[in-house]
Design an enzyme around this catalytic site. Structure first.
Site, PDB file in Angstrom:
ATOM      1  N   HIS A 295       0.674  -1.266  -0.261  1.00  0.00           N
ATOM      2  CA  HIS A 295       0.013  -0.376  -0.330  1.00  0.00           C
ATOM      3  C   HIS A 295       0.817   1.456   0.531  1.00  0.00           C
ATOM      4  CE1 HIS A 295       0.241  -0.315   5.023  1.00  0.00           C
ATOM      5  NE2 HIS A 295       0.587   0.984   4.315  1.00  0.00           N
TER       6      HIS A 295
ATOM      7  N   ASP B 257       0.585  -7.281   1.538  1.00  0.00           N
ATOM      8  CA  ASP B 257       0.863  -5.827   1.920  1.00  0.00           C
ATOM      9  C   ASP B 257       2.298  -6.218   1.424  1.00  0.00           C
ATOM     10  OD1 ASP B 257       0.166  -3.852   2.032  1.00  0.00           O
ATOM     11  OD2 ASP B 257      -0.081  -3.473   3.865  1.00  0.00           O
TER      12      ASP B 257
ATOM     13  N   SER C  74       4.074   2.497   7.642  1.00  0.00           N
ATOM     14  CA  SER C  74       4.653   1.733   6.674  1.00  0.00           C
ATOM     15  C   SER C  74       5.983   1.543   5.937  1.00  0.00           C
ATOM     16  CB  SER C  74       2.718   2.490   5.566  1.00  0.00           C
ATOM     17  OG  SER C  74       1.899   2.141   5.861  1.00  0.00           O
TER      18      SER C  74
END
Length: 274
Positions: A117, A147, A226
């Site tokens: 992402h 992911d 992230s």
């Protein structure tokens, strides 16, 4: 060093997509998109897998006392990079976005592990290293289900400091861990905590698949974290920070998630042909 404004990504339309209370921890999380895989040279891929394997087996540092994490931070900080993207999001790719996340260096060939992402919808990717040097990067392959994504940069080898890969199967609830990433654009932020849970499942939203087998931690992570690293006190990478759970979907409230490094190792074998 290129930075986004704290708390938001500036775009023609600034959007943070997602439903429920689980959110990816980039500044902007676009809709899920499987990017076309670059063709990876088989010889280079094999060399990369070998280099990662050798680094994992030979580079582990001795245990570092948890009363002072400064030596641990100094050892692992150079393995973490900032990732900035520009791109498009939305069903018709109509929204221009700028987003930021983190990544972990895997080898001196420029291979970097991050979240899917973080780079989903990316048209340009810029990697910033510890000393502020920057380089462009391209997507090698992505795995939206877990992911995870691999990108590659042609940065000078002197900028590339590979992380030592650990074994997430050995983790227990209560193990001390540390997280390093770039929350809110604050490069190289370091937080500490413990493994709070194992084998967690996040249910997909908006047509996304469920994520299974995740690590839960109370080491603080926030937007921009992230793709950063979750490490044990030996300095070994045991997870890739990916999501947080919070009723207001904005800042950390003690429940964060990371993709275990053993899942990432499986993905790397598929990505890199090893």
């Amino acid at each position: 060093m290129k930075r986004l404004s704290p708390f938001i990504a500036v775009a023609l339309v600034s959007v943070f997509l997602g439903a429920g209370s689980v959110v990816g921890v980039t500044y902007v999380r676009g809709t899920s998109s499987h990017m076309s895989n670059d063709v990876v040279n088989a010889t280079a891929a094999t060399a990369t897998i070998r280099q990662i394997s050798e680094h994992t087996s030979t580079s582990a540092s001795p245990g570092i006392a948890t009363s002072d994490f400064s030596a641990l931070y100094a050892a692992i900080r150079p393995t973490i990079v900032e990732i900035d993207i520009t791109g498009q999001s939305g069903r018709r790719r109509s929204r221009q976005i700028q987003a930021q996340g983190s990544g972990v260096v895997l080898d001196t060939n420029g291979t970097i592990l991050t979240n899917d992402h973080v780079v989903s919808g990316a048209q340009t990717i810029t990697v910033t290293f510890t000393d502020g040097a920057t380089a462009s990067a391209d997507i090698v392959s992505t795995d939206p289900t877990d992911d995870l994504a691999i990108i590659r940069t042609n940065a000078n080898k002197s900028e590339l400091h590979p992380a030592t890969l650990g074994d997430s199967s050995a983790l227990k609830v209560g193990n001390v861990v540390v997280a390093v990433g770039n929350p809110f654009g604050l490069a190289g932020s370091f937080t500490t905590g413990v493994i709070s849970g194992l084998d967690r499942t996040l249910h997909g939203v908006g047509g996304q698949a469920d994520q299974e087998g995740l690590l839960q931690t109370d080491a603080a992570i926030n937007q921009g974290s992230s793709g950063g690293g979750l490490f044990d006190t030996q300095g070994e990478l045991i997870g890739i920070t990916s999501d947080l759970e919070n009723p207001d979907a904005s800042t950390f409230a003690g429940v964060g998630y990371a993709v275990p490094i053993n899942i990432a190792k499986q993905a790397m074998r598929q990505f890199l042909g090893g």
